[in-house]
Design a protein around this motif. Structure first.
Motif, mmCIF file in Angstrom:
data_model
loop_
_atom_site.group_PDB
_atom_site.id
_atom_site.type_symbol
_atom_site.label_atom_id
_atom_site.label_comp_id
_atom_site.label_asym_id
_atom_site.label_seq_id
_atom_site.Cartn_x
_atom_site.Cartn_y
_atom_site.Cartn_z
ATOM 1 N N THR A 1 27.463 18.199 44.724
ATOM 2 C CA THR A 1 28.496 19.079 44.201
ATOM 3 C C THR A 1 28.077 20.520 44.458
ATOM 4 O O THR A 1 26.903 20.870 44.376
ATOM 5 N N LYS A 2 29.045 21.345 44.793
ATOM 6 C CA LYS A 2 28.735 22.725 45.130
ATOM 7 C C LYS A 2 28.873 23.659 43.943
ATOM 8 O O LYS A 2 28.571 24.830 44.053
ATOM 9 N N GLY A 3 29.353 23.179 42.833
ATOM 10 C CA GLY A 3 29.456 24.020 41.647
ATOM 11 C C GLY A 3 30.720 24.865 41.636
ATOM 12 O O GLY A 3 31.668 24.622 42.364
ATOM 13 N N ASP A 4 30.694 25.866 40.780
ATOM 14 C CA ASP A 4 31.881 26.702 40.606
ATOM 15 C C ASP A 4 31.691 28.093 41.196
ATOM 16 O O ASP A 4 32.322 29.053 40.761
ATOM 17 N N GLY A 5 30.845 28.252 42.184
ATOM 18 C CA GLY A 5 30.603 29.546 42.796
ATOM 19 C C GLY A 5 31.846 30.137 43.432
ATOM 20 O O GLY A 5 32.061 31.355 43.413
ATOM 21 N N PHE A 6 32.690 29.283 43.986
ATOM 22 C CA PHE A 6 33.921 29.753 44.615
ATOM 23 C C PHE A 6 34.832 30.416 43.592
ATOM 24 O O PHE A 6 35.356 31.505 43.815
ATOM 25 N N TRP A 7 35.011 29.755 42.449
ATOM 26 C CA TRP A 7 35.926 30.286 41.437
ATOM 27 C C TRP A 7 35.359 31.559 40.802
ATOM 28 O O TRP A 7 36.102 32.487 40.499
ATOM 29 N N LYS A 8 34.045 31.610 40.625
ATOM 30 C CA LYS A 8 33.426 32.827 40.094
ATOM 31 C C LYS A 8 33.637 33.987 41.066
ATOM 32 O O LYS A 8 33.954 35.109 40.650
ATOM 33 N N GLY A 9 33.506 33.732 42.350
ATOM 34 C CA GLY A 9 33.717 34.763 43.355
ATOM 35 C C GLY A 9 35.162 35.223 43.394
ATOM 36 O O GLY A 9 35.442 36.424 43.525
ATOM 37 N N CYS A 10 36.097 34.291 43.270
ATOM 38 C CA CYS A 10 37.522 34.659 43.270
ATOM 39 C C CYS A 10 37.856 35.524 42.058
ATOM 40 O O CYS A 10 38.564 36.527 42.182
ATOM 41 N N CYS A 11 37.352 35.131 40.897
ATOM 42 C CA CYS A 11 37.622 35.910 39.682
ATOM 43 C C CYS A 11 36.987 37.294 39.771
ATOM 44 O O CYS A 11 37.598 38.292 39.364
ATOM 45 N N ALA A 12 35.784 37.390 40.320
ATOM 46 C CA ALA A 12 35.122 38.688 40.462
ATOM 47 C C ALA A 12 35.896 39.578 41.427
ATOM 48 O O ALA A 12 36.088 40.777 41.172
ATOM 49 N N ALA A 13 36.379 39.024 42.530
ATOM 50 C CA ALA A 13 37.148 39.805 43.493
ATOM 51 C C ALA A 13 38.464 40.272 42.883
ATOM 52 O O ALA A 13 38.880 41.425 43.078
ATOM 53 N N LEU A 14 39.109 39.403 42.132
ATOM 54 C CA LEU A 14 40.366 39.769 41.484
ATOM 55 C C LEU A 14 40.138 40.866 40.453
ATOM 56 O O LEU A 14 40.923 41.825 40.357
ATOM 57 N N CYS A 15 39.043 40.760 39.701
ATOM 58 C CA CYS A 15 38.704 41.776 38.712
ATOM 59 C C CYS A 15 38.436 43.117 39.395
ATOM 60 O O CYS A 15 38.890 44.166 38.941
ATOM 61 N N CYS A 16 37.689 43.091 40.518
ATOM 62 C CA CYS A 16 37.406 44.329 41.253
ATOM 63 C C CYS A 16 38.687 44.964 41.768
ATOM 64 O O CYS A 16 38.856 46.192 41.707
ATOM 65 N N CYS A 17 39.588 44.155 42.290
ATOM 66 C CA CYS A 17 40.853 44.707 42.798
ATOM 67 C C CYS A 17 41.650 45.353 41.671
ATOM 68 O O CYS A 17 42.228 46.432 41.851
ATOM 69 N N CYS A 18 41.689 44.712 40.523
ATOM 70 C CA CYS A 18 42.435 45.277 39.382
ATOM 71 C C CYS A 18 41.801 46.574 38.915
ATOM 72 O O CYS A 18 42.492 47.548 38.604
ATOM 73 N N MET A 19 40.468 46.608 38.860
ATOM 74 C CA MET A 19 39.778 47.835 38.415
ATOM 75 C C MET A 19 39.975 48.970 39.413
ATOM 76 O O MET A 19 40.208 50.131 39.021
ATOM 77 N N LEU A 20 39.901 48.676 40.698
ATOM 78 C CA LEU A 20 40.142 49.710 41.704
ATOM 79 C C LEU A 20 41.574 50.201 41.643
ATOM 80 O O LEU A 20 41.839 51.407 41.806
ATOM 81 N N ASP A 21 42.507 49.307 41.409
ATOM 82 C CA ASP A 21 43.917 49.694 41.294
ATOM 83 C C ASP A 21 44.122 50.587 40.073
ATOM 84 O O ASP A 21 44.870 51.569 40.111
ATOM 85 N N ALA A 22 43.455 50.276 38.984
ATOM 86 C CA ALA A 22 43.594 51.070 37.759
ATOM 87 C C ALA A 22 42.935 52.447 37.918
ATOM 88 O O ALA A 22 43.428 53.454 37.399
ATOM 89 N N CYS A 23 41.795 52.491 38.642
ATOM 90 C CA CYS A 23 41.082 53.769 38.789
ATOM 91 C C CYS A 23 41.760 54.688 39.807
ATOM 92 O O CYS A 23 41.717 55.915 39.653
ATOM 93 N N PHE A 24 42.328 54.138 40.841
ATOM 94 C CA PHE A 24 42.920 54.993 41.870
ATOM 95 C C PHE A 24 44.387 54.868 41.790
ATOM 96 O O PHE A 24 45.236 54.878 42.426
#
Length: 71
Positions: free
Chosen positions: A48-71
């Motif tokens: 099993t490969k674990g949940d690294g994919f979902w953690k990465g997707c959530c982190a990327a989505l969070c970064c996009c939202c934060m960048l959108d809010a800041c700029f």
């Protein structure tokens, strides 16, 4: 008015046709006729490969939202 026509075979020479099979590309595994017809197979292990994919997707989505809010 005279027109000279040549046969189609003179304008287009016949394409050589071969019934021999084409050679395999370089590096392609070939079957050996002299060797064992049924080699021993290696058992396949799945992991099993674990949940690294979902953690990465959530982190990327969070970064996009934060960048959108800041700029």
């Amino acid at each position: 008015m005279s027109s000279s026509t040549k046969s189609a075979s003179a304008a287009y020479p016949p394409i050589p046709y071969s019934t021999a099979p084409a050679p395999a590309p370089a590096g392609y595994p070939m079957r050996s006729d002299a060797g064992d017809q049924n080699p021993a197979r290696v058992p396949v292990e799945t992991k099993t490969k674990g949940d690294g994919f979902w953690k990465g997707c959530c982190a990327a989505l969070c970064c996009c939202c934060m960048l959108d809010a800041c700029f």
